[in-house]
Every structure is written in C-alpha cells, then in structure tokens.
Scaffold this motif. Structure first.
Motif, short mmCIF file in Angstrom:
data_model
loop_
_atom_site.label_atom_id
_atom_site.label_comp_id
_atom_site.label_asym_id
_atom_site.label_seq_id
_atom_site.Cartn_x
_atom_site.Cartn_y
_atom_site.Cartn_z
N ASP A 64 0.86 -1.18 0.00
CA ASP A 64 0.00 0.00 0.00
C ASP A 64 0.90 1.23 0.00
OD1 ASP A 64 -1.87 2.01 0.41
OD2 ASP A 64 -3.04 0.81 1.82
N GLY A 65 0.94 1.91 -1.11
CA GLY A 65 1.83 3.06 -1.27
C GLY A 65 1.26 4.38 -0.80
N ASP A 66 0.12 4.35 -0.13
CA ASP A 66 -0.50 5.57 0.35
C ASP A 66 0.10 5.95 1.70
OD1 ASP A 66 -2.11 7.65 1.20
OD2 ASP A 66 -3.99 6.66 0.66
N PHE A 67 0.92 7.00 1.73
CA PHE A 67 1.54 7.45 2.97
C PHE A 67 0.57 8.27 3.82
CE2 PHE A 67 5.44 6.62 0.59
CZ PHE A 67 6.18 5.96 1.54
N GLY A 68 -0.49 8.77 3.21
CA GLY A 68 -1.43 9.62 3.94
C GLY A 68 -2.43 8.83 4.75
N PHE A 69 -3.06 7.83 4.11
CA PHE A 69 -4.06 7.04 4.81
C PHE A 69 -4.07 5.63 4.27
CE2 PHE A 69 -8.46 5.65 5.72
CZ PHE A 69 -8.39 5.70 7.10
N SER A 70 -3.04 4.89 4.56
CA SER A 70 -2.95 3.50 4.14
C SER A 70 -4.00 2.70 4.90
CB SER A 70 -1.55 2.96 4.46
OG SER A 70 -1.51 1.58 4.21
N ASN A 71 -4.74 1.86 4.18
CA ASN A 71 -5.77 1.09 4.88
C ASN A 71 -5.75 -0.39 4.54
OD1 ASN A 71 -6.77 1.33 2.31
ND2 ASN A 71 -8.74 2.15 2.89
N VAL A 72 -4.70 -0.88 3.92
CA VAL A 72 -4.65 -2.30 3.59
C VAL A 72 -4.64 -3.14 4.86
CG1 VAL A 72 -2.12 -2.53 3.41
CG2 VAL A 72 -3.59 -4.03 2.09
N ASN A 73 -3.95 -2.68 5.88
CA ASN A 73 -3.92 -3.44 7.14
C ASN A 73 -5.30 -3.47 7.79
OD1 ASN A 73 -3.29 -0.60 7.52
ND2 ASN A 73 -3.07 -1.06 9.69
N ILE A 74 -6.07 -2.40 7.66
CA ILE A 74 -7.42 -2.36 8.21
C ILE A 74 -8.30 -3.38 7.49
CG2 ILE A 74 -9.48 -0.91 8.49
CD1 ILE A 74 -7.46 1.49 8.69
N LYS A 81 2.91 -3.33 12.41
CA LYS A 81 3.93 -2.92 13.37
C LYS A 81 4.87 -1.90 12.74
CE LYS A 81 7.21 -4.90 16.63
NZ LYS A 81 7.80 -6.14 17.16
N TYR A 82 5.24 -2.13 11.48
CA TYR A 82 6.11 -1.22 10.74
C TYR A 82 5.47 -0.90 9.41
CZ TYR A 82 9.45 -2.99 14.16
OH TYR A 82 10.06 -3.35 15.33
N THR A 83 5.90 0.21 8.79
CA THR A 83 5.31 0.66 7.52
C THR A 83 6.41 1.04 6.54
OG1 THR A 83 5.21 2.98 8.16
CG2 THR A 83 3.33 1.60 8.79
N LEU A 84 5.98 1.46 5.35
CA LEU A 84 6.93 1.94 4.35
C LEU A 84 7.74 3.12 4.87
CD1 LEU A 84 4.97 1.91 0.95
CD2 LEU A 84 6.94 0.52 1.58
N GLU A 85 7.17 3.88 5.77
CA GLU A 85 7.89 5.01 6.36
C GLU A 85 9.20 4.55 7.00
OE1 GLU A 85 7.31 8.54 9.69
OE2 GLU A 85 5.83 6.94 9.56
N TRP A 106 1.37 -11.64 1.82
CA TRP A 106 2.05 -10.71 2.71
C TRP A 106 1.58 -9.31 2.38
CZ3 TRP A 106 4.01 -14.96 0.47
CH2 TRP A 106 4.65 -15.89 1.29
N TYR A 107 1.78 -8.39 3.32
CA TYR A 107 1.42 -7.00 3.04
C TYR A 107 2.44 -6.06 3.66
CZ TYR A 107 -0.20 -6.01 7.79
OH TYR A 107 -0.24 -5.78 9.14
N ILE A 108 2.50 -4.86 3.09
CA ILE A 108 3.31 -3.78 3.62
C ILE A 108 2.41 -2.55 3.64
CG2 ILE A 108 5.33 -2.30 3.29
CD1 ILE A 108 6.60 -4.61 1.73
N SER A 109 2.24 -2.00 4.82
CA SER A 109 1.39 -0.82 4.98
C SER A 109 2.17 0.44 4.63
CB SER A 109 0.89 -0.74 6.43
OG SER A 109 0.13 0.42 6.62
N VAL A 114 1.71 10.32 7.35
CA VAL A 114 3.14 10.54 7.15
C VAL A 114 3.32 11.77 6.27
CG1 VAL A 114 5.28 9.56 6.25
CG2 VAL A 114 3.57 8.06 7.30
N SER A 115 4.11 12.72 6.75
CA SER A 115 4.31 13.95 5.95
C SER A 115 5.53 13.81 5.07
CB SER A 115 4.46 15.15 6.88
OG SER A 115 5.53 14.97 7.76
#
Length: 115
Positions: A64-74, A81-85, A106-109, A114-115
């Motif tokens: 999920d490449g959305d740094f503003g409001f990633s919701n794949v984990n939801i 626990k960790y994200t692309l950030e 597998w997934y990556i949030s 994230v600004s």
C-alpha cells in the motif's frame, strides 16, 4: 537500445545467475492498481486479487503506497507494526516490514499521516 538500458539489463542478468540469489530463474509479475480518485475500491480489489492468487497456489505481496491514509492493514484486520515510512527513513529493511496475513499473502502498509 540506449547505453543506460543496456547497462541495466546486464546488471539484472548478472544478478539472476548468482548462486546466492534464491529466486534465480523465477520471474515475478507486478500489478499496479491506481486511480485518479480516492474511494473507488483499489484496496478492496488488491486484497481480493492477492487472496485469489494465493488460492491458486501463487504468492502475493500487497504494498500500500499511500503514505497519507494506508488502509490495507485495516481491510486485512491486522495492525501493522512497521510501515513503508520505516523503510524510507532507513530504520528497517523490506524483510522486516513485510508481514504475512494469510498463507502465501504478505502485506506492507504505507502508514498513516506521514508527511
């Protein structure tokens, strides 16, 4: 073919034949799901597509490449626990951030706020 393209192709070919490369000879398919508008079902489609691939015996990673409001984990019912950030900041490696949510999926949030 440009010099840059030739250099990149040569580098990829050399990497594929290295003994330490466990995926030597295997090819991955990459699908990018995009839209110019939010709320059209990109995450829903991506999750269901990954689950369908897994059901067919394939492996899938959802990024999920959305740094503003990633919701794949939801949508997966997981807490990331960790994200692309963490990868972008150099705090974690890709392997550390990737979490298995279902067999062969597998997934990556991307993170949230994230600004």
């Amino acid at each position: 073919m440009s010099t840059q393209e030739r250099t990149l192709r040569d580098a990829i070919a050399k990497q594929a034949v290295r003994p330490e490369n466990k995926a030597a000879g295997k090819k991955a398919s990459v699908f990018c799901v995009t839209s110019g508008k939010g709320g059209v079902g990109k995450t829903c489609f991506s999750v269901n597509f990954a689950l369908a691939l897994a059901k067919c015996g394939r492996k899938a990673i959802i990024i999920d490449g959305d740094f503003g409001f990633s919701n794949v984990n939801i949508m997966l019912g997981k807490n990331a626990k960790y994200t692309l950030e963490h990868i972008v900041r150099g705090e974690k490696r890709l392997e550390d951030v990737m979490e298995e949510c279902y067999p062969n999926v597998w997934y990556i949030s991307g993170g949230s706020g994230v600004s």
